[in-house]
Each structure stands twice: as C-alpha cells, then as structure tokens.
Design a protein around this motif. Structure first.
Motif, PDB file in Angstrom:
ATOM      1  N   LEU A  39      46.682  28.215  34.749  1.00  0.00           N
ATOM      2  CA  LEU A  39      45.453  28.987  34.866  1.00  0.00           C
ATOM      3  C   LEU A  39      45.647  30.362  35.499  1.00  0.00           C
ATOM      4  N   LYS A  40      46.687  30.543  36.294  1.00  0.00           N
ATOM      5  CA  LYS A  40      46.925  31.831  36.932  1.00  0.00           C
ATOM      6  C   LYS A  40      47.303  32.907  35.917  1.00  0.00           C
ATOM      7  N   ARG A  41      47.622  32.493  34.708  1.00  0.00           N
ATOM      8  CA  ARG A  41      47.994  33.430  33.655  1.00  0.00           C
ATOM      9  C   ARG A  41      46.868  33.656  32.659  1.00  0.00           C
ATOM     10  N   ASP A  59      54.094  49.568  31.724  1.00  0.00           N
ATOM     11  CA  ASP A  59      53.308  50.284  30.732  1.00  0.00           C
ATOM     12  C   ASP A  59      51.892  49.709  30.696  1.00  0.00           C
ATOM     13  N   PRO A  60      50.845  50.569  30.723  1.00  0.00           N
ATOM     14  CA  PRO A  60      49.451  50.090  30.759  1.00  0.00           C
ATOM     15  C   PRO A  60      49.075  49.134  29.630  1.00  0.00           C
ATOM     16  N   SER A  61      49.825  49.154  28.532  1.00  0.00           N
ATOM     17  CA  SER A  61      49.485  48.289  27.399  1.00  0.00           C
ATOM     18  C   SER A  61      50.095  46.898  27.516  1.00  0.00           C
ATOM     19  N   PHE A  62      50.916  46.675  28.565  1.00  0.00           N
ATOM     20  CA  PHE A  62      51.559  45.378  28.753  1.00  0.00           C
ATOM     21  C   PHE A  62      51.051  44.725  30.048  1.00  0.00           C
ATOM     22  N   PRO A  63      50.895  43.391  30.041  1.00  0.00           N
ATOM     23  CA  PRO A  63      50.463  42.702  31.265  1.00  0.00           C
ATOM     24  C   PRO A  63      51.578  42.699  32.299  1.00  0.00           C
ATOM     25  N   ILE A  64      51.201  42.659  33.578  1.00  0.00           N
ATOM     26  CA  ILE A  64      52.204  42.563  34.620  1.00  0.00           C
ATOM     27  C   ILE A  64      52.819  41.162  34.573  1.00  0.00           C
ATOM     28  N   PRO A  65      54.072  40.999  35.011  1.00  0.00           N
ATOM     29  CA  PRO A  65      54.756  39.702  34.895  1.00  0.00           C
ATOM     30  C   PRO A  65      53.987  38.548  35.531  1.00  0.00           C
ATOM     31  N   GLY A  66      53.790  37.496  34.743  1.00  0.00           N
ATOM     32  CA  GLY A  66      53.135  36.296  35.251  1.00  0.00           C
ATOM     33  C   GLY A  66      51.624  36.383  35.339  1.00  0.00           C
ATOM     34  N   ALA A  89      47.705  37.983  33.429  1.00  0.00           N
ATOM     35  CA  ALA A  89      47.065  38.351  32.159  1.00  0.00           C
ATOM     36  C   ALA A  89      46.432  39.733  32.242  1.00  0.00           C
ATOM     37  N   TYR A  90      46.755  40.489  33.291  1.00  0.00           N
ATOM     38  CA  TYR A  90      46.101  41.770  33.539  1.00  0.00           C
ATOM     39  C   TYR A  90      47.034  42.935  33.235  1.00  0.00           C
TER      40      TYR A  90
END
Length: 295
Positions: A130-132, A190-197, A199-200
């Motif tokens: 759920l954290k993702r 990159d703003p178009s990619f989520p940060i590791p781990g 969904a943001y």
C-alpha cells in the motif's frame, strides 16, 4: 565492538519513533480528573506493547525496503542498509519484538488486542504494497495514528470523542502529506518519474502543497466542534483554555509547511519536531494548555 553492536541495535529499533505512541495517553489525558489508577497502568502497558510492535514493524519495513534505502541520501545509513546488522538478525529481532508486543497485548482488554492486531495487519500490508499506491498510503498512515487513540481508549476504558478522532484523521493526513512533500522537494528525479518506492512524482508537489495544509487547517474545525459539545467539556474545570489549541495548531502547521516548502524539513516530520526547539516548545505548550484546562 560490542558497544557499536548495541548502538546499531538501538538505531535499528528507531526508539525515537515511540513518541508517536504517546497518543495512547490522549484519551485519559482529556479526562484526567476522572482517571483511575488501573487506567494509568493499562495505558503504560499499552504504550509498551505498541512501542515494541512499532519497532518490530520498522525492522520489517527496513528489510523490505533495503534496495530503496541504499539509494536514499539518509536512509542508506540505517543499520540494515549499510550492512552493520545482517538481514537474518533483523528478521529475528523483528519476530521477537512482535511476539513480546502480542504477549503484553494479551494481558489487556480484548478490544485493545484487536486494535493491536489491526495495527500489525495495516502496517505489514502498507509495507508490502500500500505504501506504493497513490493516496492510499496517506490514508493508511493517518489511520495508524488514529488507531492509537482508539487503542488508548480500549486500554483504559475511557471512551474517545468523535470530534477527537475527526481531528486526528485530518491532522495526520496533513502530516502524512508533509512527509511525501518533503521527499519530493528533496528528490532530484525527473518530474515525469516517481521517486523510488513511491507513487509520487515531483509534478505532484503543487497539489500536495495545497491539500496538505488545508487538511491540517480543517482539523482545527474539529477542535471547535469539540469545544462546543457540552458532553466533552464537562470533564474540564476550565474548558475555555482549550480554545488556545486552535491558534497553537495553526501556528505549528503553517510553520512546518513553510519550512518544507523552503527545503529545510527533515524527511521524517517527527525527527524535525524533536530537533526543532520551536516545534518542541509548541508541543509542550499544547500539553500544558490541556492540563491547565483540567485543573
């Protein structure tokens, strides 16, 4: 060597996070003049049970998040991520702590035990999946904080207020969003990619920067509702002092969100609260206000 091993073990448990479990004392604190000695004892046992359980879950979380933590500028220094504590040792420690937590919980009222098991279930599900998930993680974090209030009521036999639960839900949604906001501001992805781990994306910063503070400010409305409910204020000798909690909350929320926007917030808001003299002083002031209202 033994000293280093001990310190790494303490660091692994994240004992500073036990501060969150002081929420278990809020229900008796809000009616402290009517609290029996057994309620105080049960609140202490509940605190210990939840604290051991929380440490068990943090160790489990670190085991699952090893690949992501090793890429994080701060989290890579955690004992499991930097290799000072082995994964096998971490798993054993987590299981032992969880067992101790459940053993203590079994001595408490059945409703408390149900809250404790629910806490484990939500935390484990959050860690594994759920954290993702976008916004679902925020709801889970807020629910875990609010669950502590319910557990405190269950342990002491002191019923909580719906206004208090409403305040908790909205206030901790704000803090959960603050945590994500801080991670995004510090990220160089990159703003178009989520940060590791997670969904943001960095493109979510404007939205979170609006919804987060608003959730906190709406929680203050719940304080107003609480103070206008005679069934709640009858436990206080001087309930008028509780009106100070509104301005105190607004001041602190505004300050921490401004700090986050400036990129000066620690990735864990709790660590910031413990290290920041103004935030710590604000917490003491809020606590003192409740005590003054009681007596």
């Amino acid at each position: 060597m033994r000293c280093n091993s001990f310190l790494n073990g303490i660091k692994l448990l994240r004992i500073h996070q036990w501060v969150k479990n002081f929420l278990l004392f809020i229900p008796p604190l809000m009616s402290i003049s009517h609290v029996q000695g057994s309620a105080v004892t049960n609140a202490g046992l509940a605190f210990l049970s939840f604290s051991l359980g929380a440490s068990a879950c943090y160790v489990f979380n670190d085991l699952i998040d090893l690949p992501f933590d090793r890429l994080h500028v701060d989290k890579r220094n955690r004992p499991l991520a930097n290799g000072t504590v082995s994964a096998t040792s971490g798993l054993v420690i987590s299981l032992v702590l969880a067992s101790l937590s459940l053993c203590i919980g079994s001595l408490m009222p059945q409703l408390f035990m149900m809250c404790l098991i629910t806490y484990f279930a939500i935390t484990i599900t959050y860690t594994l999946d759920l954290k993702r998930r976008y916004l679902v993680d925020i709801v889970c974090l807020s629910a875990l904080f609010t669950l502590r209030l319910v557990a405190g009521s269950a342990a002491t036999g002191i019923s909580g207020s719906n206004w208090l639960l409403g305040f908790s839900g909205l206030f901790f949604v704000s803090l959960a969003l603050l945590k994500r906001y801080t991670e995004l501001v510090a990220s160089t992805i990159d703003p178009s990619f989520p940060i590791p781990g997670r969904a943001y994306r960095r493109s979510d910063i404007p939205t979170i920067g609006v919804v987060g503070p608003l959730s906190g400010y709406f929680s203050v409305v719940m304080i107003v509702g609480y103070l206008n409910d005679p069934r709640q204020t009858e436990h206080f000798n001087h309930p008028q002092w509780l009106w100070a909690l509104g301005p105190i909350s607004i001041f602190w929320l505004t300050r921490v969100w401004r700090t986050a926007a400036q990129g000066r917030m620690h990735h864990d808001p709790l660590v910031f609260l413990l290290r920041d003299p103004v935030s710590f002083g604000t917490s003491v002031l809020a606590f003192s206000t409740i005590l003054v209202a009681q007596f």
